[in-house]
Design a protein around this motif. Structure first.
Motif, PDB file in Angstrom:
ATOM      1  N   TYR A   1       0.851  -1.182   0.000  1.00 44.35           N
ATOM      2  CA  TYR A   1       0.000   0.000   0.000  1.00 44.35           C
ATOM      3  C   TYR A   1       0.896   1.244   0.000  1.00 44.35           C
TER       4      TYR A   1
ATOM      5  N   MET B   1      -4.457  -0.276  -8.641  1.00 51.01           N
ATOM      6  CA  MET B   1      -3.642  -1.419  -8.220  1.00 51.01           C
ATOM      7  C   MET B   1      -2.600  -1.643  -9.310  1.00 51.01           C
TER       8      MET B   1
ATOM      9  N   ARG C   1      -1.167  -1.248  -4.034  1.00 47.34           N
ATOM     10  CA  ARG C   1      -2.352  -0.389  -4.156  1.00 47.34           C
ATOM     11  C   ARG C   1      -1.919   1.044  -3.896  1.00 47.34           C
TER      12      ARG C   1
ATOM     13  N   THR D   1      -2.623   5.046  -3.830  1.00 52.18           N
ATOM     14  CA  THR D   1      -3.637   6.101  -3.737  1.00 52.18           C
ATOM     15  C   THR D   1      -2.921   7.437  -3.889  1.00 52.18           C
TER      16      THR D   1
ATOM     17  N   GLY E   1      -8.202  -8.509  -3.795  1.00 57.12           N
ATOM     18  CA  GLY E   1      -7.055  -7.868  -3.162  1.00 57.12           C
ATOM     19  C   GLY E   1      -5.739  -8.591  -3.344  1.00 57.12           C
TER      20      GLY E   1
END
Lengths: 111, 111
Positions: free
Chosen positions: A10, A88, A107, A109, B40
């Protein structure tokens, strides 16, 4: 077992930041790939490389660049991150006549 | 050009059999792959067909008809853990050997 690893699971970045996504494979594969995956759009190829220092544009290269200085490592660079690059990101490697093996994904953002 | 179609979503019952279809149009066909992707997580390789016919691997089988541009993935004795997205991908030599992915079929297995 083939192992493809990605530097982060992430990542949160701000608009305009330079972002580096790293991918490493341990199977001496010639080919390495960067995809992004978005709901409703499936997997889309950004860039791929079939040898050290070689790179080829995929279907959606705009806003991205790549680097492959060593056979086992393939980096994806977002020169100036934008919110539409929230996605992703999946790295894969494989020989030409073989399947592709995917890393766990990052992932990203972009705020 | 190239085009790969598969149903967006399917639902099946635990213990049953389900068939996920994939049709494709490519100018340089050189093999068809099926991947499984849990939410995921990264896609994992399931099967590969390059010649016509059925390939069986445990509870999973994959079929290819090159003349019809058609493949299916057959899952037997469904288990709850089979709930996932199933991606069909075609290797296209006219595109430098890249894999062209369908958008995936989201399979829900219900008790």
């Amino acid at each position: 077992d083939v192992k493809v690893t990605q530097s982060s699971r992430y990542l949160v970045k701000r608009t305009g930041e330079k972002v580096f996504l790293e991918c490493v494979q341990d199977m001496d594969h010639e080919n390495m790939f960067w995809y992004r995956q978005d709901p409703g759009l499936g997997l889309r190829l950004i860039y791929f490389s079939y040898d050290v220092k070689m790179k080829e544009k995929g279907d959606i290269p705009e806003g991205y660049s790549v680097s492959r200085e060593k056979k086992e490592r393939f980096s994806l660079i977002l020169e100036s991150a934008s919110t539409n690059q929230t996605s992703m990101y999946l790295c894969a490697s494989g020989q030409f006549t073989d399947t592709q093996y995917f890393g766990p994904g990052t992932r990203l953002t972009v705020l | 050009g190239q085009n790969i179609d598969q149903p967006t979503e399917m639902t099946a019952t635990e213990g049953a059999i389900v068939q996920i279809n994939c049709t494709y149009q490519t100018s340089g066909f050189n093999g068809l792959f099926w991947y499984q992707q849990h939410a995921g997580e990264a896609p994992t390789f399931l099967s590969y067909n390059v010649l016509d016919g059925l390939e069986e691997k445990g509870r999973f089988s994959s079929f290819l008809s090159r003349s019809k541009g058609y493949s299916y993935l057959l899952l037997k004795e469904l288990q709850m853990k089979d709930s996932a997205s199933y991606l069909c991908a075609v290797r296209d030599l006219s595109q430098g050997g890249k894999l062209i992915f369908g958008q995936g079929t989201e399979l829900s297995v219900k008790p």
